[in-house]
Scaffold this active site. Structure first.
Site, PDB file in Angstrom:
ATOM      1  N   LYS A   1       1.304   4.047  -3.102  1.00  0.00           N
ATOM      2  CA  LYS A   1       0.874   5.430  -2.914  1.00  0.00           C
ATOM      3  C   LYS A   1       2.046   6.404  -3.080  1.00  0.00           C
ATOM      4  O   LYS A   1       1.861   7.518  -3.593  1.00  0.00           O
ATOM      5  CB  LYS A   1       0.230   5.599  -1.534  1.00  0.00           C
ATOM      6  CG  LYS A   1      -1.155   4.988  -1.417  1.00  0.00           C
ATOM      7  CD  LYS A   1      -2.163   5.716  -2.299  1.00  0.00           C
ATOM      8  CE  LYS A   1      -3.588   5.321  -1.966  1.00  0.00           C
ATOM      9  NZ  LYS A   1      -4.579   6.088  -2.757  1.00  0.00           N
TER      10      LYS A   1
ATOM     11  N   TYR B   1       0.831  -1.208   0.000  1.00  0.00           N
ATOM     12  CA  TYR B   1       0.000   0.000   0.000  1.00  0.00           C
ATOM     13  C   TYR B   1       0.867   1.261   0.000  1.00  0.00           C
ATOM     14  O   TYR B   1       0.703   2.151  -0.839  1.00  0.00           O
ATOM     15  CB  TYR B   1      -0.905  -0.019   1.234  1.00  0.00           C
ATOM     16  CG  TYR B   1      -1.766   1.206   1.419  1.00  0.00           C
ATOM     17  CD1 TYR B   1      -2.711   1.572   0.476  1.00  0.00           C
ATOM     18  CD2 TYR B   1      -1.649   1.974   2.578  1.00  0.00           C
ATOM     19  CE1 TYR B   1      -3.519   2.688   0.663  1.00  0.00           C
ATOM     20  CE2 TYR B   1      -2.459   3.081   2.785  1.00  0.00           C
ATOM     21  CZ  TYR B   1      -3.392   3.437   1.824  1.00  0.00           C
ATOM     22  OH  TYR B   1      -4.186   4.546   2.020  1.00  0.00           O
TER      23      TYR B   1
END
Length: 254
Positions: free
Chosen positions: A162, A158
């Site tokens: 990002k 994640y």
């Protein structure tokens, strides 16, 4: 061309995306295209029934065909696009890098990074021709993607996806003289995604409500300009309450 402001919000069927769509829909002179993998879900059907300016559209992150079709529908229905809020994202794995399956990285990068690229590529012609002269492309990012302000949360698929998406936002600002391109950390929000990490720190749910996060996020998007906003990574709001999830700054370091 419409005299109304036309928005596309991805991942709009729940959580922060739904909260943003609902808030903007209630404003005067707006048209909201609410993107979701399944645009027939009850949340969007109910929102469209309550607001005639809401149009659910099929949107699958990183799928060029569905992205192109969504933009074509916006072109046909509204004739313009002024603000894109790239909210669709996933955070499906917790664990150290040494034991994280490579497939998790591929899935997160596909949705969270390539999804942003495909979205811009599909939307760019319509978005950059916005009659406002200053179209907005806003990424709902996360402080977990900050490299300088590193948080060891063992969510590397994640966080890395990002961080890469943040780079895309910075590059879009540099490459497009009229585009207002910005990333926004929405806080640790009580959504399905946010609540999933709460038990690991002894909490039942994430500490920030969707409504509070949405108000903070929109405060960064509303009135954003090339000079003051573009190429920046904003905090949803500056907070000095002293909780470990608070960030006492208006901007997040890349």
């Amino acid at each position: 061309m419409s005299t109304k402001t036309v928005y596309l919000i991805t991942g709009a069927n729940r959580g922060i995306g739904y909260g943003i769509a609902k808030t903007i829909a209630a404003r005067p002179d707006t048209i909201v295209f609410a993107g979701a993998r399944d645009p027939t879900v009850k949340s969007l059907k109910d929102l469209a029934a309550a607001h005639s300016n809401v149009h659910p559209v099929k949107f699958v992150a990183a799928d060029k065909e569905s992205n192109d079709a969504a933009i074509a529908e916006i072109q046909k229905t509204a004739g313009q696009l002024d603000v894109v809020i790239a909210n669709a994202g996933i955070a499906n794995h917790y664990g150290p890098i040494g034991t994280t399956p490579v497939a998790q990285y591929k899935e997160h990068w596909e949705v969270n990074t390539l999804g942003v690229i495909v979205l811009f590529q599909s939307a760019q012609d319509l978005l950059l021709s916005s009659p406002t002269g200053a179209p907005i492309f806003a990424l709902i990012s996360t402080a977990v993607g900050s490299i300088e302000r590193f948080l060891n949360a063992t969510v590397s698929p994640y966080g890395s996806s990002k961080a890469a998406a943040n780079f895309i936002i910075k590059a879009l600002d540099a490459e497009n003289p009229k585009l207002v391109s910005l990333a926004i950390h929405p806080g640790w929000v009580a959504t399905d995604m946010g609540n999933a990490g709460a038990p690991s720190v002894g909490m039942e749910a994430a500490p920030i409500t969707v409504d509070d996060s949405v108000q903070g996020v929109l405060s960064r998007i509303d009135g954003a300009t090339k000079e003051k906003s573009s190429g920046k990574f904003f905090n949803w709001k500056r907070s000095s309450a002293g909780n470990y999830w608070d960030i006492d700054a208006e901007e997040i370091p890349w």
